[in-house]
Write a protein that holds these residues in place. Structure first.
Motif, PDB file in Angstrom:
ATOM      1  N   UNK A 251       0.831  -1.199   0.000  1.00  0.00           N
ATOM      2  CA  UNK A 251       0.000   0.000   0.000  1.00  0.00           C
ATOM      3  C   UNK A 251       0.869   1.253   0.000  1.00  0.00           C
ATOM      4  N   UNK A 252       0.585   2.132  -0.944  1.00  0.00           N
ATOM      5  CA  UNK A 252       1.235   3.442  -1.026  1.00  0.00           C
ATOM      6  C   UNK A 252       0.164   4.502  -0.769  1.00  0.00           C
ATOM      7  N   UNK A 253       0.499   5.484   0.046  1.00  0.00           N
ATOM      8  CA  UNK A 253      -0.449   6.545   0.348  1.00  0.00           C
ATOM      9  C   UNK A 253      -0.178   7.814  -0.434  1.00  0.00           C
ATOM     10  N   UNK A 254      -1.184   8.665  -0.502  1.00  0.00           N
ATOM     11  CA  UNK A 254      -1.037  10.019  -1.057  1.00  0.00           C
ATOM     12  C   UNK A 254      -1.700  10.966  -0.073  1.00  0.00           C
ATOM     13  N   UNK A 255      -0.989  12.041   0.319  1.00  0.00           N
ATOM     14  CA  UNK A 255      -1.541  12.981   1.290  1.00  0.00           C
ATOM     15  C   UNK A 255      -1.433  14.413   0.797  1.00  0.00           C
ATOM     16  N   UNK A 256      -2.531  15.150   0.975  1.00  0.00           N
ATOM     17  CA  UNK A 256      -2.547  16.561   0.623  1.00  0.00           C
ATOM     18  C   UNK A 256      -3.942  17.131   0.718  1.00  0.00           C
ATOM     19  N   UNK A 257      -4.079  18.376   0.312  1.00  0.00           N
ATOM     20  CA  UNK A 257      -5.357  19.090   0.338  1.00  0.00           C
ATOM     21  C   UNK A 257      -6.202  18.640  -0.847  1.00  0.00           C
ATOM     22  N   UNK A 258      -7.152  17.747  -0.587  1.00  0.00           N
ATOM     23  CA  UNK A 258      -7.996  17.214  -1.658  1.00  0.00           C
ATOM     24  C   UNK A 258      -9.383  17.838  -1.700  1.00  0.00           C
ATOM     25  N   UNK A 259      -9.766  18.560  -0.646  1.00  0.00           N
ATOM     26  CA  UNK A 259     -11.096  19.183  -0.629  1.00  0.00           C
ATOM     27  C   UNK A 259     -11.086  20.611  -0.101  1.00  0.00           C
ATOM     28  N   UNK A 260      -9.933  21.151   0.281  1.00  0.00           N
ATOM     29  CA  UNK A 260      -9.843  22.501   0.836  1.00  0.00           C
ATOM     30  C   UNK A 260      -9.756  23.567  -0.237  1.00  0.00           C
ATOM     31  N   UNK A 261      -9.494  24.813   0.188  1.00  0.00           N
ATOM     32  CA  UNK A 261      -9.546  25.928  -0.746  1.00  0.00           C
ATOM     33  C   UNK A 261      -8.378  25.956  -1.720  1.00  0.00           C
ATOM     34  N   UNK A 262      -7.334  25.202  -1.444  1.00  0.00           N
ATOM     35  CA  UNK A 262      -6.195  25.130  -2.364  1.00  0.00           C
ATOM     36  C   UNK A 262      -6.041  23.749  -2.999  1.00  0.00           C
ATOM     37  N   UNK A 263      -7.146  23.009  -3.061  1.00  0.00           N
ATOM     38  CA  UNK A 263      -7.108  21.650  -3.612  1.00  0.00           C
ATOM     39  C   UNK A 263      -6.770  21.630  -5.095  1.00  0.00           C
ATOM     40  N   UNK A 264      -6.940  22.763  -5.785  1.00  0.00           N
ATOM     41  CA  UNK A 264      -6.592  22.827  -7.197  1.00  0.00           C
ATOM     42  C   UNK A 264      -5.117  22.582  -7.453  1.00  0.00           C
ATOM     43  N   UNK A 265      -4.291  22.710  -6.407  1.00  0.00           N
ATOM     44  CA  UNK A 265      -2.861  22.443  -6.535  1.00  0.00           C
ATOM     45  C   UNK A 265      -2.521  20.981  -6.258  1.00  0.00           C
ATOM     46  N   UNK A 266      -3.465  20.248  -5.668  1.00  0.00           N
ATOM     47  CA  UNK A 266      -3.168  18.904  -5.180  1.00  0.00           C
ATOM     48  C   UNK A 266      -3.905  17.811  -5.957  1.00  0.00           C
ATOM     49  N   UNK A 267      -5.081  18.122  -6.487  1.00  0.00           N
ATOM     50  CA  UNK A 267      -5.808  17.148  -7.305  1.00  0.00           C
ATOM     51  C   UNK A 267      -4.951  16.692  -8.497  1.00  0.00           C
ATOM     52  N   UNK A 268      -4.285  17.600  -9.234  1.00  0.00           N
ATOM     53  CA  UNK A 268      -3.478  17.144 -10.379  1.00  0.00           C
ATOM     54  C   UNK A 268      -2.361  16.162 -10.024  1.00  0.00           C
ATOM     55  N   UNK A 269      -1.536  16.417  -8.971  1.00  0.00           N
ATOM     56  CA  UNK A 269      -0.527  15.402  -8.647  1.00  0.00           C
ATOM     57  C   UNK A 269      -1.126  14.096  -8.139  1.00  0.00           C
ATOM     58  N   UNK A 270      -2.259  14.177  -7.459  1.00  0.00           N
ATOM     59  CA  UNK A 270      -2.934  12.950  -7.030  1.00  0.00           C
ATOM     60  C   UNK A 270      -3.346  12.152  -8.263  1.00  0.00           C
ATOM     61  N   UNK A 271      -3.875  12.831  -9.260  1.00  0.00           N
ATOM     62  CA  UNK A 271      -4.280  12.156 -10.497  1.00  0.00           C
ATOM     63  C   UNK A 271      -3.070  11.582 -11.230  1.00  0.00           C
ATOM     64  N   UNK A 272      -1.971  12.329 -11.245  1.00  0.00           N
ATOM     65  CA  UNK A 272      -0.758  11.839 -11.892  1.00  0.00           C
ATOM     66  C   UNK A 272      -0.261  10.565 -11.227  1.00  0.00           C
ATOM     67  N   UNK A 273      -0.264  10.547  -9.889  1.00  0.00           N
ATOM     68  CA  UNK A 273       0.174   9.365  -9.153  1.00  0.00           C
ATOM     69  C   UNK A 273      -0.762   8.188  -9.403  1.00  0.00           C
TER      70      UNK A 273
END
Length: 389
Positions: A37-59
């Motif tokens: 299991x590999x995890x991904x952590x970051x702002x996925x629903x907050x006001x700056x999630x636009x910076x984190x959704x793309x790397x989550x999708x890339x991973x």
């Protein structure tokens, strides 16, 4: 030209699988004979999630491509929504290690949460690879299990300062920051770098929860700088740039990698955002001009998400790829994965990936972007970029 498209607009749809206590995007449980299991952590629903959704999708894309090959050891991918808050990230990472038995973590995405979780990951001996945390001091902690696939703020500040004092010919620069680890660190580094090149500077810290920045705007107007550089995230940058323009400020406005998202345009208003400049260690290559790896990644990303690559999409993909290469080489526990990362070297979707001894990225290119209409357009490397006006 390469363009950043609506990462923020896609967030509500694409982050449905992520919840504050962790989302399961590919199985459950930790390591096993036939899975890890590999995890991904970051702002996925907050006001700056636009910076984190793309790397989550890339991973996610990298891991899906790996699992599709039906490997001997498959990867379970779990997401942890910290909303970018250190106080939420710490218990989440503890749960990820103890309950989900992650063997590695992609993230945390932001510097503040990276500062908070670094000691926990280090004590547990779990390697992390951040796609986007740029604070200079993260590489100075002596951590052996920490890595990032993006240039730090010292590199970004040097590149941005070269552009500001060179291409823009700025003699006076006013820096503003949100008083947080990442934002203040970047703003301070920018001020120091432009001072070294002969520019006069002023500075001000603002409350990132505030909505009225009139006091700061007045100080900026009195200083009358050629460039205002904001260190922090796009939610505040948008509000600040809007108020500056509405107050009559005519100089250049600029920010860093934390503002390379269309949410900046939404916050400032399209008219006020025009010509805003952005610096980033990310190469957002939607056209795939950087090479075959970048082209293949851009095409696969577009097919999977029906969107062009955005900020840190490639970095998320490359962070996951580094871990995947470790697993492909037969390393399925945290310690052996971490040992493998010391020697990994490959052409990534965004840049060459190789880690220095302190876990930082060896590559040091910085890129400049400009808001043009509803798009954020690449102007080029900081050494050669030219603003459109």
């Amino acid at each position: 030209m390469m363009r950043v498209t609506g990462a923020v607009a896609m967030s509500a749809v694409l982050a449905l699988g992520a919840v504050a206590c962790g989302g399961d995007d590919g199985g459950s449980g930790g390591g096993g004979g036939d899975s890890v299991t590999i995890g991904f952590m970051g702002d996925l629903t907050g006001e700056n999630s636009g910076l984190v959704i793309p790397p989550k999708q890339g991973a996610q894309l990298a891991i899906d491509q790996y699992n599709a090959k039906n490997p001997k050891v498959k990867i379970n991918f779990k997401t942890y929504d910290s909303q970018g808050k250190p106080e939420q990230a710490s218990p989440l990472v503890q749960g990820a290690i103890k309950n989900d038995k992650i063997v590695a973590l992609i993230g945390p995405a932001f510097s503040g949460e990276s500062q908070a979780t670094g000691p926990i990951l280090e004590e547990a001996g779990v390697p992390s690879v951040s796609p986007s945390a740029t604070d200079i001091t993260l590489a100075q902690k002596g951590w052996k299990y920490w890595h990032r696939v993006v240039a730090d703020d010292s590199v970004q500040s040097a590149g941005a300062a070269e552009f500001i004092t060179g291409s823009l010919k700025a003699k006076k620069v006013f820096t503003v920051h949100d008083k947080q680890v990442y934002g203040k660190g970047l703003a301070d580094a920018i001020a120091k770098a432009v001072q070294a090149k002969g520019a006069q500077t002023g500075t001000e810290g603002v409350d990132d929860k505030a909505t009225d920045y009139s006091s700061t705007v007045n100080k900026i107007k009195q200083f009358n700088p050629d460039v205002v550089y904001y260190g922090g995230y796009y939610s505040v940058a948008g509000r600040l740039f809007k108020q500056l323009r509405e107050a009559g400020y005519q100089g250049k406005v600029m920010s860093g990698d934390g503002s390379v998202a269309t949410g900046l345009i939404d916050g400032a208003g399209e008219k006020n955002a025009q010509g805003a400049l952005l610096s980033c260690g990310c190469n957002i290559d939607a056209s795939g001009k950087s090479g075959k790896t970048a082209a293949d990644f851009a095409a696969a990303y577009k097919q999977k998400y029906n969107a062009d690559v955005a900020i840190y999409s490639a970095e998320g993909y490359d962070a996951a790829t580094a871990l995947i290469k470790a697993i492909e080489a037969g390393n399925t526990d945290s310690k052996s994965i971490n040992e493998f990362l010391k020697t990994v070297s490959f052409e990534g979707a965004g840049k060459q990936i190789k880690f220095a001894e302190n876990g930082a990225l060896a590559t040091e290119d910085i890129f400049i972007y400009e808001v043009q209409g509803r798009a954020i357009t690449l102007l080029g490397n900081s050494k050669e970029a030219k603003a459109s006006s």
